[in-house]
Design an enzyme around this catalytic site. Structure first.
Site, PDB file in Angstrom:
ATOM      1  N   SER A 118       0.823  -1.212   0.000  1.00  0.00           N
ATOM      2  CA  SER A 118       0.000   0.000   0.000  1.00  0.00           C
ATOM      3  C   SER A 118       0.853   1.257   0.000  1.00  0.00           C
ATOM      4  O   SER A 118       1.973   1.271   0.542  1.00  0.00           O
ATOM      5  CB  SER A 118      -0.859  -0.007   1.261  1.00  0.00           C
ATOM      6  OG  SER A 118      -1.464   1.241   1.442  1.00  0.00           O
ATOM      7  N   TYR A 142      -1.694   0.431  10.173  1.00  0.00           N
ATOM      8  CA  TYR A 142      -1.974  -0.352   8.965  1.00  0.00           C
ATOM      9  C   TYR A 142      -0.751  -0.299   8.038  1.00  0.00           C
ATOM     10  O   TYR A 142      -0.239  -1.330   7.593  1.00  0.00           O
ATOM     11  CB  TYR A 142      -3.216   0.214   8.266  1.00  0.00           C
ATOM     12  CG  TYR A 142      -3.360  -0.197   6.831  1.00  0.00           C
ATOM     13  CD1 TYR A 142      -3.763  -1.480   6.496  1.00  0.00           C
ATOM     14  CD2 TYR A 142      -3.079   0.706   5.794  1.00  0.00           C
ATOM     15  CE1 TYR A 142      -3.878  -1.861   5.163  1.00  0.00           C
ATOM     16  CE2 TYR A 142      -3.200   0.340   4.472  1.00  0.00           C
ATOM     17  CZ  TYR A 142      -3.592  -0.946   4.170  1.00  0.00           C
ATOM     18  OH  TYR A 142      -3.707  -1.319   2.849  1.00  0.00           O
ATOM     19  N   LYS A 146       2.009  -3.281   6.743  1.00  0.00           N
ATOM     20  CA  LYS A 146       2.330  -3.555   5.329  1.00  0.00           C
ATOM     21  C   LYS A 146       3.848  -3.499   5.128  1.00  0.00           C
ATOM     22  O   LYS A 146       4.422  -4.323   4.420  1.00  0.00           O
ATOM     23  CB  LYS A 146       1.626  -2.547   4.410  1.00  0.00           C
ATOM     24  CG  LYS A 146       0.133  -2.748   4.311  1.00  0.00           C
ATOM     25  CD  LYS A 146      -0.204  -3.971   3.455  1.00  0.00           C
ATOM     26  CE  LYS A 146      -1.668  -4.241   3.340  1.00  0.00           C
ATOM     27  NZ  LYS A 146      -2.000  -5.461   2.596  1.00  0.00           N
TER      28      LYS A 146
END
Ligand code: UFG
Length: 334
Positions: A118, A142, A146
């Protein structure tokens, strides 16, 4: 044909990749616990292993049941804001679940993986458009998970000769024009589906932040059609299969490692997206201005020239109207 296991293949981006793989006649299987995926997104003839990626025994059993040539890894948590409230859930699924997958792959001799990464790994980049070598400084948990998984991939490349491609998506949007699959998260946190919901139900849309240092005060994002993302995955798979030929880091093992940004290179502000939805749907709805949402960088625009150059990736649906129109078709077919 090569046998590909797609984790999270019943989800939004995963299901579009599964459809593209099936069309290209790959032998496709899906690992998905359906916690955020949809059984009806699984095409006929595709084996669904209804397995929780956090269960190492079950994940290993999938690899015992079938020999795979490569894995596409989409399964994971994605709600950036929630990741700040419940980091343990994100670490568990994205890192521990990811570890279970890598270990099962290692034990069963599967060494090719394409990872759904991402733009969140960049945080608030200093330079726009963002290149792959920009500083990696996630501003939410988040994005950190990743990045951790990207680093795990690198560890497995160095020690075990894994080959990987990490694809850093910007804002995935739209749906397959053929219908049947699309964006349906629960809860839905993304801009376009939330605007479409307001258009469909003539309800309120909440616009987060109108005082950003951008042309109209709202955040600017780089929207990329989900079918174009799916194409990039197939090209990445071919790249791994071919052993890679450009700019690769081979090391002693001959493994290939590459990272690509996937975006459109064009930014649309939230207000511009609202206007596009109004034009495409011909619907009116109220836009309620709200304070900023925590952790939203003002502008994220990708430099995807590396994917164009190395993978020969070309977008078919680069206009925001095409993304909104296909997403609207899905939204109104639900
Ligand atoms: N927004 C609203 N109202 C909504 C939903 C979103 O105003 O109901 C705004 C957000 O505040 C933001 C913009 O719309 O300004 C885009 O938000 P999204 O949630 O659609 O997308 P993000 O850019 O936050 O997130 C996307 C991916 C994430 C990924 C991130 C990378 O969906 O998975 O890009 O930075 F982490």
């Amino acid at each position: 044909m090569p046998r590909v296991l797609v984790t999270g293949g019943a989800g939004y981006i995963g299901s579009h990749c599964v459809r593209a793989l099936v069309k290209a006649e790959y032998d496709v299987s899906i690992l998905d616990d359906l916690s955020n995926g949809h059984e009806e997104f699984v095409p006929k003839g595709v084996k669904l292993f209804k397995v929780d990626i956090c269960n190492p025994v079950d994940v290993d059993a999938v690899f015992s049941e079938k020999q795979f040539d490569a894995v596409m890894h989409f399964a994971g948590r994605l709600e950036a804001e929630l990741s700040m409230e419940k980091p343990e859930e994100f670490f568990y699924v994205n890192c521990v679940g990811g570890f279970n997958l890598l270990e099962a792959m290692r034990r069963h001799g599967v060494k090719k993986i394409i990872f759904s990464s991402s733009a969140a790994v960049y945080g608030e980049p200093k330079e726009i458009p963002i290149k792959e070598n920009a500083e990696l400084k996630p501003i939410n948990n988040y994005g950190t998970t990743k990045l951790i998984f990207e680093q795990m991939l690198e560890m497995y490349r160095k020690s075990y000769g894994f080959s990987y491609v990490a694809l850093r998506y910007f804002n995935a949007a739209g749906a397959d024009p053929e219908g049947g699959i699309g964006e349906a998260h629960n809860p839905e946190t993304h801009l376009i589906p939330n605007i479409l919901k307001a258009a469909k139900e003539s309800s309120e849309f909440h616009l987060f932040g109108t005082d950003y240092p951008t042309k109209d005060g709202t955040c600017v994002r780089d929207y990329i059609h989900v079918c174009d993302l799916a194409d990039a995955h197939l090209l990445a798979l071919k790249y791994l299969g071919d052993g890679g030929s450009f700019g690769k880091e081979t090391g002693a093992s001959g493994a290939v490692a590459e990272i690509f940004n996937l975006g459109n290179g064009a930014g649309y502000s939230n207000r511009e997206v609202i206007d596009a939805v109004k034009r495409v749907t011909n619907k009116n709805f109220s836009v309620i201005e709200k304070p900023r949402r925590e952790g939203d960088p003002p502008v994220l625009i990708a430099d995807s020239s590396k994917a164009a150059r190395i993978l020969d990736w070309k977008q078919k649906f680069s206009k925001i109207e095409q993304m909104v129109e296909t997403a609207w078709r899905f939204e109104t077919s639900k």
